[in-house]
Design an enzyme around this catalytic site. Structure first.
Site, mmCIF file in Angstrom:
data_model
loop_
_atom_site.group_PDB
_atom_site.id
_atom_site.type_symbol
_atom_site.label_atom_id
_atom_site.label_comp_id
_atom_site.label_asym_id
_atom_site.label_seq_id
_atom_site.Cartn_x
_atom_site.Cartn_y
_atom_site.Cartn_z
ATOM 1 N N SER A 40 0.469 -0.767 -0.276
ATOM 2 C CA SER A 40 0.072 -0.200 -0.197
ATOM 3 C C SER A 40 0.794 1.250 0.207
ATOM 4 O O SER A 40 0.564 2.797 0.077
ATOM 5 C CB SER A 40 -0.898 0.134 1.213
ATOM 6 O OG SER A 40 -0.082 0.108 2.369
ATOM 7 N N GLY A 71 -1.506 -3.804 1.653
ATOM 8 C CA GLY A 71 -1.760 -5.564 2.200
ATOM 9 C C GLY A 71 -0.782 -6.336 2.099
ATOM 10 O O GLY A 71 -1.011 -7.458 2.795
ATOM 11 N N ASN A 103 4.603 -5.315 5.200
ATOM 12 C CA ASN A 103 3.771 -6.845 6.197
ATOM 13 C C ASN A 103 4.341 -7.883 5.847
ATOM 14 O O ASN A 103 3.351 -9.022 6.254
ATOM 15 C CB ASN A 103 2.575 -6.627 4.478
ATOM 16 C CG ASN A 103 2.643 -5.376 4.683
ATOM 17 O OD1 ASN A 103 1.298 -4.705 5.956
ATOM 18 N ND2 ASN A 103 1.620 -4.754 3.501
ATOM 19 N N ASP A 225 -2.113 7.304 9.999
ATOM 20 C CA ASP A 225 -1.329 6.406 10.520
ATOM 21 C C ASP A 225 -0.134 6.966 10.376
ATOM 22 O O ASP A 225 0.428 7.697 9.800
ATOM 23 C CB ASP A 225 -1.654 4.944 10.114
ATOM 24 C CG ASP A 225 -1.536 4.254 8.462
ATOM 25 O OD1 ASP A 225 -0.620 5.045 8.544
ATOM 26 O OD2 ASP A 225 -2.857 4.007 8.559
ATOM 27 N N HIS A 228 1.567 4.829 5.966
ATOM 28 C CA HIS A 228 0.805 5.503 4.936
ATOM 29 C C HIS A 228 1.144 7.324 5.141
ATOM 30 O O HIS A 228 0.256 7.581 5.859
ATOM 31 C CB HIS A 228 -0.956 5.053 5.302
ATOM 32 C CG HIS A 228 -0.373 3.511 4.933
ATOM 33 N ND1 HIS A 228 -0.783 3.190 5.981
ATOM 34 C CD2 HIS A 228 -0.600 2.324 4.100
ATOM 35 C CE1 HIS A 228 -1.337 1.509 6.178
ATOM 36 N NE2 HIS A 228 -0.723 1.429 4.923
#
Length: 267
Positions: A40, A71, A103, A225, A228
């Site tokens: 992402s 993701g 991730n 957050d 991102h």
């Protein structure tokens, strides 16, 4: 009158026209494509966020196809056949940028395995077993190197890029610690070997950008957050990537010849 190719070609040559390009000339004339494989932080997302891959095209002279998916890890991208999808598209001379890491952490051995965690380590022959599905799980290096070698076999070139950092000013104090996947990315590129695969330390380039921007400006780039970025942040992260390429931050990559001049200077 029956068509005679030899006579037709000779006639064209007589007036200075070539019937077909010389060997290798067609590939030099054709425009390569840059393909992006990532998560992402690179992908097209939704407001108020955006991945940096959506802005790379502003700073290069060739088309960019952003295949990054939110993701995903190197493992899940590989398992879903997304590297294979790119493999079917690439042609000789194209460039593929591979960037994962955000991730990929965690333990696949857990009963709650999320399908993204890689087997720890860098060896290609080390495997784990998913505690949830029982599937064989490989290392980050395995997934990245397998994909890179397949692209190189088709005549494409690969840039293995280290993951971008999280907000390095979170909490008001600059923290420059890199995840292990930065080192893993560098090693994967080295193992595949130049000129087929090269490395760019995108993490370090963005870390330098954030140090220059300072606390307030960096925090403003993270609206939801610490991972991102906003569209403005994504654009800056893309510029840091291109600047690293233009300056041979980690050695010359095949992307350098496609950087629009003047190259960005953000760190």
């Amino acid at each position: 009158m029956r068509f005679q190719p030899a006579i037709f070609t000779a006639a064209l040559a007589a007036v200075g026209v070539e019937a077909r390009p010389k060997d290798g000339e067609l590939s030099r004339r054709a425009s390569p494509t840059i393909y992006l494989a990532g998560d992402s932080t690179m992908a097209k997302t939704a407001s108020p966020l955006m991945g940096w891959g959506e802005y790379l095209g502003k700073y290069v002279t060739v088309p960019v196809v952003n295949k990054a998916i939110s993701g995903r890890s190197a493992r899940s991208y590989w398992n879903e056949g997304r590297f294979t999808e790119i493999e079917k598209l690439v042609a000789a001379g194209d460039v593929v940028v591979i960037e994962f890491g955000h991730n990929d952490g965690g333990s696949p051995n857990s009963a709650s395995d999320n399908g993204r965690s890689d087997c720890p380590g860098t060896a290609l022959d080390v495997t784990c077993k998913s505690g949830k599905t029982g599937e064989t799980v490989y290392t980050f290096a395995y997934y990245v190197e397998d994909a890179a070698r397949r692209f190189v076999a088709k005549g494409a070139r690969v840039v293995v890029s280290s993951q971008t950092p999280n907000n390095m000013w979170e909490g008001g104090k600059y923290g420059a610690g890199a995840s292990r996947f930065v080192e893993y990315a560098a090693r994967a590129a080295k193992d595949v070997g130049a000129p087929g695969a090269t490395f760019v330390d995108h993490f370090q380039a963005v870390a330098a950008l954030y140090l220059k921007l300072g606390n307030a400006k960096t925090n403003a780039l993270y609206p939801k957050d610490h991972t991102h970025t906003s569209p403005e942040g994504a654009d800056l992260v893309a510029q840091a990537f291109v600047q690293a390429i233009a300056r041979d931050f980690n050695g010359t990559t095949p992307l350098k010849q496609y950087v629009k001049l003047p190259a960005p200077s953000v760190f």
